[in-house]
Write a protein that holds these residues in place. Structure first.
Motif, PDB file in Angstrom:
ATOM      1  N   GLY A  35      -1.783  -5.729  -0.919  1.00 23.62           N
ATOM      2  CA  GLY A  35      -1.875  -4.273  -1.075  1.00 23.62           C
ATOM      3  C   GLY A  35      -2.587  -3.804  -2.314  1.00 23.62           C
ATOM      4  N   THR A  54      -0.006  -8.362   4.137  1.00 18.79           N
ATOM      5  CA  THR A  54       1.320  -7.961   3.664  1.00 18.79           C
ATOM      6  C   THR A  54       1.576  -6.537   4.161  1.00 18.79           C
ATOM      7  N   SER A  58      -3.112  -9.054  -5.168  1.00 18.14           N
ATOM      8  CA  SER A  58      -2.508  -8.065  -6.079  1.00 18.14           C
ATOM      9  C   SER A  58      -1.779  -8.780  -7.217  1.00 18.14           C
ATOM     10  N   ALA A  59      -1.469  -8.036  -8.263  1.00 16.05           N
ATOM     11  CA  ALA A  59      -0.689  -8.606  -9.379  1.00 16.05           C
ATOM     12  C   ALA A  59       0.650  -9.094  -8.848  1.00 16.05           C
ATOM     13  N   ASP A  60       1.195  -8.321  -7.934  1.00 13.00           N
ATOM     14  CA  ASP A  60       2.490  -8.679  -7.333  1.00 13.00           C
ATOM     15  C   ASP A  60       2.378  -9.992  -6.551  1.00 13.00           C
TER      16      ASP A  60
HETATM   17  C1  LIG Z   1      -3.056   3.663  -4.361  1.00  8.18           C
HETATM   18  C2  LIG Z   1      -2.561   2.315  -4.833  1.00  8.18           C
HETATM   19  C3  LIG Z   1      -3.462   1.368  -5.202  1.00  8.18           C
HETATM   20  C4  LIG Z   1      -3.031   0.123  -5.652  1.00  8.18           C
HETATM   21  N1  LIG Z   1      -3.969  -0.799  -6.009  1.00  8.18           N
HETATM   22  C5  LIG Z   1      -3.553  -1.986  -6.494  1.00  8.18           C
HETATM   23  C6  LIG Z   1      -4.488  -2.949  -6.888  1.00  8.18           C
HETATM   24  O1  LIG Z   1      -5.715  -2.742  -6.811  1.00  8.18           O
HETATM   25  N2  LIG Z   1      -4.043  -4.121  -7.360  1.00  8.18           N
HETATM   26  C7  LIG Z   1      -2.723  -4.412  -7.459  1.00  8.18           C
HETATM   27  O2  LIG Z   1      -2.378  -5.479  -7.938  1.00  8.18           O
HETATM   28  N3  LIG Z   1      -1.801  -3.501  -7.072  1.00  8.18           N
HETATM   29  C8  LIG Z   1      -2.172  -2.319  -6.602  1.00  8.18           C
HETATM   30  N4  LIG Z   1      -1.231  -1.403  -6.196  1.00  8.18           N
HETATM   31  C9  LIG Z   1       0.196  -1.769  -6.245  1.00  8.18           C
HETATM   32  C10 LIG Z   1       0.545  -2.661  -5.071  1.00  8.18           C
HETATM   33  O3  LIG Z   1       0.264  -2.005  -3.841  1.00  8.18           O
HETATM   34  C11 LIG Z   1       2.028  -3.018  -5.129  1.00  8.18           C
HETATM   35  O4  LIG Z   1       2.255  -3.852  -6.269  1.00  8.18           O
HETATM   36  C12 LIG Z   1       2.523  -3.747  -3.879  1.00  8.18           C
HETATM   37  O5  LIG Z   1       3.873  -4.080  -4.056  1.00  8.18           O
HETATM   38  C13 LIG Z   1       1.733  -4.994  -3.570  1.00  8.18           C
HETATM   39  O6  LIG Z   1       2.321  -5.639  -2.473  1.00  8.18           O
HETATM   40  P1  LIG Z   1       1.783  -7.010  -1.894  1.00  8.18           P
HETATM   41  O7  LIG Z   1       1.439  -7.862  -3.053  1.00  8.18           O
HETATM   42  O8  LIG Z   1       2.892  -7.544  -1.090  1.00  8.18           O
HETATM   43  O9  LIG Z   1       0.635  -6.677  -1.034  1.00  8.18           O
HETATM   44  C14 LIG Z   1      -1.655  -0.165  -5.735  1.00  8.18           C
HETATM   45  C15 LIG Z   1      -0.750   0.821  -5.334  1.00  8.18           C
HETATM   46  C16 LIG Z   1      -1.186   2.038  -4.900  1.00  8.18           C
HETATM   47  C17 LIG Z   1      -0.167   3.083  -4.498  1.00  8.18           C
END
Ligand SMILES: Cc1cc2nc3c(=O)[nH]c(=O)nc-3n(C[C@H](O)[C@H](O)[C@H](O)COP(=O)(O)O)c2cc1C
Length: 441
Positions: free
Chosen positions: A16, A42, A93-95
């Motif tokens: 995400g 995800t 993502s960082a997550d």
């Molecule tokens: C508009 C928006 C943009 C985001 N962009 C990023 C991004 O570019 N990189 C990132 O690490 N997290 C970003 N996030 C936060 C992640 O979506 C969030 O940490 C999420 O839990 C990631 O889930 P996943 O790692 O399971 O996909 C963003 C959140 C929002 C609302």
């Protein structure tokens, strides 16, 4: 180099982030390069781009759920993990980086990551401050220490308005990095010299004798050898082909030019590495004969004569000349024939003291000279268990019809096997093998 992705299974994990839209372009690039792509998203990724888009582009259903009986009945999470030659998370993502580094398995993506035994890579994408955070840096270090490749990130202006490191690399860069993961090291430390294409034998300033060779097989082999880690010198007759990356090209016109360039290249390579580390591959369709005299001016049509006699003289035999050297490198020949293909090839193998020969039937029309495909039978001297019933005293392998790029990679695999099979890791100059071939044929 993207050809290395042909038939490779790429499992793409999309997480995400705002850069999730770039995964659509990445899937196209990977598929254009011949890879098969399966996608895991995800839940957060699905907020940024729809599974329908990635399904349409990948040609496969997108995998989203871990605890889904229906999905498990199809390609379950373990099967998906095992299927992958390369598991790339892009954008990561960082997550996701934190969960991958922590060994957490709380969704389909992270569970498959733990279950995957193939190559793994992440392409981080996030705000520059998130990337600079020590937690992220430490997660990246952990992943690198486990052998995970980290692609990027790039730097520049970001969607949030910041400027700095954290941008997802472009799809074209990511596809190239994926291809790099499949670089083999089969020929590391070797110098491979390859001749390719036709030769032209001048008749007068505007005419020449030549043949239909396109050079495609030799160029594909040069690329495959470079991919396998060899230093490559490609001695090319007149062809319309781009030089493969990391290949040093020497252009020649006639058979005599080609012999001169081959001898120079072999001399230099043997002097710097020793004959045992040098491989000479003769794919060029060298003209057997050339006009005895090259007219200084254009030959004019005779007013009375209906025929024109041209005396031809034999050209030097390049592959035999290299194979006859006291400091003989490993020599591989090619035989393009229109009849008794295997018989002629076996004869050429022994008569010219080659270490390996690949032959094909150019009368078939669907393979060979101008075609992008080829099909080959390969022979080598083999007194042992590898000796084939069809050709006693010789090893034999068949390469079914496939694009020349794939045939080239298969040939590199066979070449590496023959080099490794010899005492000291090379068969070059092994008199017993060569003598055996002479005796049995
Ligand atoms: C508009 C928006 C943009 C985001 N962009 C990023 C991004 O570019 N990189 C990132 O690490 N997290 C970003 N996030 C936060 C992640 O979506 C969030 O940490 C999420 O839990 C990631 O889930 P996943 O790692 O399971 O996909 C963003 C959140 C929002 C609302």
């Amino acid at each position: 180099m993207l050809a290395r992705l042909t038939n490779k299974h790429i499992l793409l994990g999309v997480t995400g982030g705002i850069a999730a839209y770039k995964s659509a372009e990445l899937i196209r690039r990977l598929r254009d390069a011949g890879a098969e792509v399966q996608v895991i998203m995800t839940p957060a990724a699905r907020e940024f781009i729809t599974p329908l888009t990635l399904q349409a582009l990948s040609g496969n259903p997108v995998h989203t759920e871990l605890l889904d009986p229906e999905a498990e009945a199809g390609m379950g999470h373990i099967e998906l993990a095992r299927w992958a030659d390369l598991f790339l998370v892009a954008p990561a993502s960082a997550d996701a980086l934190a969960r991958l580094a922590g060994g957490i398995a709380d969704d389909l993506l992270t569970t498959c990551w733990l279950a995957a035994s193939g190559k793994k890579a992440v392409a981080p994408a996030m705000n520059q401050q998130m990337w600079a955070d020590r937690a992220t840096a430490s997660n990246i270090e952990t992943l690198l220490a486990r052998g995970v490749a980290v692609f990027g990130p790039g730097s520049g202006s970001q969607a949030c308005g910041d400027i700095g490191a954290g941008r997802l690399l472009e799809a074209v860069e990511l596809a190239a990095l994926c291809a790099d993961q499949f670089e083999s090291r089969q020929l590391t430390g070797r110098h491979v010299i390859i001749t390719a294409g036709p030769t032209r034998e001048a008749l007068d300033p505007v005419r020449y004798l030549s043949n239909h060779s396109s050079g495609k097989m030799g160029f594909a082999l040069a690329e495959a050898c470079a991919e396998a880690g060899a230093r490559v010198t490609l001695i090319a007759g007149p062809v319309h082909l781009a030089t493969p990356p990391r290949v040093q090209r020497v252009d020649v016109v006639s058979a005599c030019d080609m012999l001169g360039a081959s001898e120079t290249a072999v001399n230099d390579a043997v002097a710097s590495l020793g004959a045992a580390r040098v491989v000479f591959i003769a794919t060029a369709a060298v003209a057997d004969y050339r006009p005895a005299q090259v007219a200084g001016q254009k030959i004019k049509k005779g007013l009375k004569d209906d025929t024109l006699d041209i005396t031809l003289i034999k050209n030097p035999d390049i592959v035999a000349t290299i194979a006859a050297r006291a400091d003989k490198p490993f020599v591989m020949g090619f035989a393009a024939e229109t009849q008794q293909v295997e018989g002629y090839a076996c004869d050429k193998l022994s008569r010219k003291r080659l270490d390996l020969i690949a032959c094909n039937d150019v009368s078939r029309g669907d393979i060979g000279f101008q075609s992008d495909d080829n099909a080959m039978v390969v022979f080598w001297p083999d007194a042992g268990q590898g000796s084939s019933a069809a050709a006693p005293g010789l090893g034999r392998a068949e390469l079914a019809k496939a694009p020349k790029t794939q045939i080239a990679r298969a040939l590199v695999g066979l070449l590496a096997e023959r080099l490794a099979a010899a005492p000291g890791g090379t068969v070059a100059g092994d008199a017993s093998l060569t003598r055996h071939a002479d005796e049995t044929l």
